[in-house]
Design a protein around this motif. Structure first.
Motif, PDB file in Angstrom:
ATOM      1  N   ILE A 110       8.306  -6.109 -10.472  1.00 38.54           N
ATOM      2  CA  ILE A 110       9.612  -5.832  -9.852  1.00 38.54           C
ATOM      3  C   ILE A 110      10.519  -6.843 -10.164  1.00 38.54           C
ATOM      4  O   ILE A 110      11.865  -6.285 -10.192  1.00 38.54           O
ATOM      5  CB  ILE A 110       9.178  -5.829  -8.147  1.00 38.54           C
ATOM      6  CG1 ILE A 110       8.303  -4.887  -7.843  1.00 38.54           C
ATOM      7  CG2 ILE A 110      10.713  -5.488  -7.591  1.00 38.54           C
ATOM      8  CD1 ILE A 110       8.514  -3.528  -8.099  1.00 38.54           C
ATOM      9  N   SER A 111      10.365  -7.969 -10.203  1.00 34.63           N
ATOM     10  CA  SER A 111      11.414  -9.031 -10.854  1.00 34.63           C
ATOM     11  C   SER A 111      11.944  -8.488 -12.152  1.00 34.63           C
ATOM     12  O   SER A 111      13.356  -8.710 -12.312  1.00 34.63           O
ATOM     13  CB  SER A 111      10.997 -10.568 -10.732  1.00 34.63           C
ATOM     14  OG  SER A 111      10.800 -11.235  -9.401  1.00 34.63           O
ATOM     15  N   ALA A 112      11.319  -8.203 -12.962  1.00 34.02           N
ATOM     16  CA  ALA A 112      11.736  -7.526 -14.439  1.00 34.02           C
ATOM     17  C   ALA A 112      12.470  -6.448 -14.265  1.00 34.02           C
ATOM     18  O   ALA A 112      13.247  -6.256 -14.857  1.00 34.02           O
ATOM     19  CB  ALA A 112      10.328  -7.670 -15.271  1.00 34.02           C
ATOM     20  N   VAL A 113      11.832  -5.528 -13.390  1.00 36.06           N
ATOM     21  CA  VAL A 113      12.550  -4.227 -13.305  1.00 36.06           C
ATOM     22  C   VAL A 113      14.034  -4.482 -12.607  1.00 36.06           C
ATOM     23  O   VAL A 113      15.049  -4.007 -13.522  1.00 36.06           O
ATOM     24  CB  VAL A 113      11.969  -3.309 -12.095  1.00 36.06           C
ATOM     25  CG1 VAL A 113      12.625  -2.059 -11.992  1.00 36.06           C
ATOM     26  CG2 VAL A 113      10.500  -2.750 -12.761  1.00 36.06           C
ATOM     27  N   LEU A 114      14.273  -5.292 -11.715  1.00 30.04           N
ATOM     28  CA  LEU A 114      15.495  -5.870 -11.114  1.00 30.04           C
ATOM     29  C   LEU A 114      16.418  -6.353 -12.101  1.00 30.04           C
ATOM     30  O   LEU A 114      17.555  -6.194 -12.269  1.00 30.04           O
ATOM     31  CB  LEU A 114      15.499  -6.323  -9.958  1.00 30.04           C
ATOM     32  CG  LEU A 114      14.670  -5.863  -8.693  1.00 30.04           C
ATOM     33  CD1 LEU A 114      14.738  -6.546  -7.618  1.00 30.04           C
ATOM     34  CD2 LEU A 114      15.377  -4.341  -8.228  1.00 30.04           C
ATOM     35  N   VAL A 143      21.048   5.239 -15.817  1.00 27.77           N
ATOM     36  CA  VAL A 143      19.993   5.491 -14.791  1.00 27.77           C
ATOM     37  C   VAL A 143      18.805   5.976 -14.947  1.00 27.77           C
ATOM     38  O   VAL A 143      17.824   5.337 -14.266  1.00 27.77           O
ATOM     39  CB  VAL A 143      20.872   6.389 -13.820  1.00 27.77           C
ATOM     40  CG1 VAL A 143      19.982   7.022 -12.759  1.00 27.77           C
ATOM     41  CG2 VAL A 143      22.208   5.849 -13.177  1.00 27.77           C
ATOM     42  N   LEU A 144      18.690   6.932 -16.049  1.00 24.93           N
ATOM     43  CA  LEU A 144      17.502   7.178 -16.270  1.00 24.93           C
ATOM     44  C   LEU A 144      16.536   6.072 -16.966  1.00 24.93           C
ATOM     45  O   LEU A 144      15.380   5.931 -16.644  1.00 24.93           O
ATOM     46  CB  LEU A 144      17.649   8.345 -17.541  1.00 24.93           C
ATOM     47  CG  LEU A 144      16.203   8.871 -17.853  1.00 24.93           C
ATOM     48  CD1 LEU A 144      15.357   9.517 -16.925  1.00 24.93           C
ATOM     49  CD2 LEU A 144      16.344   9.812 -19.288  1.00 24.93           C
ATOM     50  N   GLY A 145      17.051   5.021 -17.586  1.00 24.47           N
ATOM     51  CA  GLY A 145      16.432   3.926 -18.124  1.00 24.47           C
ATOM     52  C   GLY A 145      16.128   3.073 -17.061  1.00 24.47           C
ATOM     53  O   GLY A 145      14.801   2.653 -17.091  1.00 24.47           O
ATOM     54  N   VAL A 146      16.730   2.877 -15.999  1.00 18.96           N
ATOM     55  CA  VAL A 146      16.340   1.979 -15.012  1.00 18.96           C
ATOM     56  C   VAL A 146      15.314   2.630 -14.203  1.00 18.96           C
ATOM     57  O   VAL A 146      14.338   2.189 -13.807  1.00 18.96           O
ATOM     58  CB  VAL A 146      17.546   1.834 -13.888  1.00 18.96           C
ATOM     59  CG1 VAL A 146      17.106   1.153 -12.717  1.00 18.96           C
ATOM     60  CG2 VAL A 146      18.760   0.960 -14.526  1.00 18.96           C
ATOM     61  N   THR A 147      15.319   4.050 -14.031  1.00 18.16           N
ATOM     62  CA  THR A 147      14.557   4.592 -13.388  1.00 18.16           C
ATOM     63  C   THR A 147      13.012   4.411 -13.896  1.00 18.16           C
ATOM     64  O   THR A 147      11.953   4.511 -13.525  1.00 18.16           O
ATOM     65  CB  THR A 147      14.694   6.235 -13.176  1.00 18.16           C
ATOM     66  OG1 THR A 147      15.910   6.303 -12.512  1.00 18.16           O
ATOM     67  CG2 THR A 147      13.645   7.183 -12.502  1.00 18.16           C
ATOM     68  N   GLY A 170      20.533 -12.152 -10.229  1.00 15.78           N
ATOM     69  CA  GLY A 170      20.484 -12.738 -11.389  1.00 15.78           C
ATOM     70  C   GLY A 170      20.814 -11.769 -12.534  1.00 15.78           C
ATOM     71  O   GLY A 170      21.143 -12.203 -13.599  1.00 15.78           O
ATOM     72  N   SER A 171      20.471 -10.513 -12.447  1.00 17.10           N
ATOM     73  CA  SER A 171      20.722  -9.513 -13.371  1.00 17.10           C
ATOM     74  C   SER A 171      22.349  -9.486 -13.551  1.00 17.10           C
ATOM     75  O   SER A 171      22.620  -9.224 -14.653  1.00 17.10           O
ATOM     76  CB  SER A 171      20.300  -8.229 -12.750  1.00 17.10           C
ATOM     77  OG  SER A 171      20.543  -7.088 -13.586  1.00 17.10           O
ATOM     78  N   LEU A 172      23.072  -9.426 -12.499  1.00 15.06           N
ATOM     79  CA  LEU A 172      24.473  -9.695 -12.627  1.00 15.06           C
ATOM     80  C   LEU A 172      24.978 -10.767 -13.280  1.00 15.06           C
ATOM     81  O   LEU A 172      25.953 -10.596 -14.126  1.00 15.06           O
ATOM     82  CB  LEU A 172      25.075  -9.549 -10.942  1.00 15.06           C
ATOM     83  CG  LEU A 172      26.702  -9.412 -11.001  1.00 15.06           C
ATOM     84  CD1 LEU A 172      26.998  -8.279 -11.697  1.00 15.06           C
ATOM     85  CD2 LEU A 172      27.357  -9.603  -9.622  1.00 15.06           C
ATOM     86  N   CYS A 173      24.409 -11.965 -13.125  1.00 12.14           N
ATOM     87  CA  CYS A 173      24.694 -12.981 -13.871  1.00 12.14           C
ATOM     88  C   CYS A 173      24.675 -12.825 -15.350  1.00 12.14           C
ATOM     89  O   CYS A 173      25.563 -13.368 -16.486  1.00 12.14           O
ATOM     90  CB  CYS A 173      23.950 -14.120 -13.725  1.00 12.14           C
ATOM     91  SG  CYS A 173      24.247 -15.005 -11.959  1.00 12.14           S
ATOM     92  N   TRP A 174      23.511 -12.110 -15.774  1.00 12.91           N
ATOM     93  CA  TRP A 174      23.228 -12.011 -17.182  1.00 12.91           C
ATOM     94  C   TRP A 174      24.513 -10.896 -17.742  1.00 12.91           C
ATOM     95  O   TRP A 174      25.045 -11.202 -18.796  1.00 12.91           O
ATOM     96  CB  TRP A 174      22.024 -11.254 -17.302  1.00 12.91           C
ATOM     97  CG  TRP A 174      21.596 -11.046 -18.974  1.00 12.91           C
ATOM     98  CD1 TRP A 174      22.511 -11.086 -19.924  1.00 12.91           C
ATOM     99  CD2 TRP A 174      20.301 -10.880 -19.344  1.00 12.91           C
ATOM    100  NE1 TRP A 174      21.736 -11.079 -21.149  1.00 12.91           N
ATOM    101  CE2 TRP A 174      20.171 -10.919 -20.717  1.00 12.91           C
ATOM    102  CE3 TRP A 174      19.157 -10.934 -18.783  1.00 12.91           C
ATOM    103  CZ2 TRP A 174      19.203 -10.793 -21.391  1.00 12.91           C
ATOM    104  CZ3 TRP A 174      17.839 -10.809 -19.376  1.00 12.91           C
ATOM    105  CH2 TRP A 174      18.096 -10.714 -20.718  1.00 12.91           C
TER     106      TRP A 174
END
Length: 306
Positions: A110-114, A143-147, A170-174
């Motif tokens: 889930i961390s990888a997904v987020l 959106v499709l990719g995230v899904t 963390g994702s936003l930092c990237w």
């Protein structure tokens, strides 16, 4: 025609290798943390410090002191400020917050997904800051990719906890890091930037490790532990980040980051092979969504920002 296709081929090879190297870091890191019981922040700190030092020493010996000094618009001071910001955002921020999220109970998958929802936030930021138009097709593809990534790796109740929010930060930092690298001029090559950001980011993580009072003796590592640690240093750190910054220079930030959806996919594949995790139908369905998303984001008629 062949000469025109060559830069595209170089980009695709570079970005695929980037995603493979990044994807390999999740199962290897998981092995070291869960099997060898290496504290996560301490592991990240030494991993990135060693990787950064090796890159900078190699450049120093090959090209001299002047080539190793970071510069921005001819200024060494601005160069050091730039690499410090990149190290804080990319290594310390992204990887540090990811480790904190897992410490708060978020699973590695889930961390990888987020974490790799990064292209979604980047597409929005790039629309306003980089003049990379956020079209309806790109919105749909992202959106499709995230899904697809979420389906591929599976969902659980941790998505609703504080740990998930930390992982998203963390994702936003990237995403912010990518914007900074596109807005600020850096006079040196991608490898100099990689070396400094890994070194400084690793120091930040090691400082956090000291605050958290993490302790570990390297004598506890067995043969496999050493193998996977050095894998994290070379392909998963030096290789992935160096190739990543090179990819950013070849095409638009949104296009390059869209391929990061492949990282959790490769991570899942490596976990199945190396850690014996089960292969399920949702992995196949999620993978198909990722492939479709990549097709739309790359072949959108408005994707002319590269």
């Amino acid at each position: 025609m062949k000469l025109q296709q060559r830069p595209y081929l170089t980009f695709y090879v570079c970005i695929i290798l980037t995603t493979i190297c990044m994807g390999s870091s999740f199962p290897t890191g998981k092995y070291l943390i869960s099997i060898e019981h290496v504290p996560p922040m301490l592991l990240g700190g030494w991993r990135f410090i060693i990787a950064g030092l090796l890159i900078l020493i190699f450049i120093l010996l090959k090209m001299g002191l002047q080539e190793i000094l970071p510069k921005s618009n001819g200024s060494v001071y601005k160069g050091f400020v730039f690499v410090l910001v990149i190290g804080l955002l990319q290594t310390g921020g992204t990887m540090g917050l990811l480790n904190i999220a897992m410490a708060l109970g978020v699973s590695s998958s889930i961390s990888a997904v987020l974490l790799f929802t990064n292209p979604l936030w980047l597409a929005v930021l790039a629309h306003f800051l980089l003049n990379e138009r956020l079209t309806k097709m790109k919105c749909f593809a992202l959106v499709l990719g995230v899904t697809g990534v979420a389906i591929c790796l599976g969902l659980d109740r941790t998505l609703l906890g504080w740990g998930a929010l930390v992982a998203l930060l963390g994702s936003l930092c990237w995403s912010c890091n990518t914007i900074v690298t596109k807005l600020v001029t850096f006079d040196k090559g991608a490898w100099v930037l990689t070396g400094w950001q890994l070194l400084l980011g690793g120091i930040i993580m090691l400082f956090i490790s000291v605050i958290l009072r993490e302790h570990y003796s390297i004598t506890y590592l067995n043969g496999w532990g050493w193998l996977w640690f050095w894998w994290l240093v070379f392909p998963a750190s030096i290789g992935s980040f160096g190739l990543w910054f090179s990819s950013l220079k070849m095409r638009g930030a949104t296009i390059a980051s869209s391929f990061l959806f492949l990282v959790p996919l490769f991570s899942t594949i490596f976990s199945i092979i190396g850690l014996g995790e089960p292969f399920t139908l949702h992995i196949m369905v999620g993978g198909l969504c990722v492939i479709i998303a990549l097709f739309f984001i790359n072949y959108s008629p408005h994707s002319s920002n590269y």
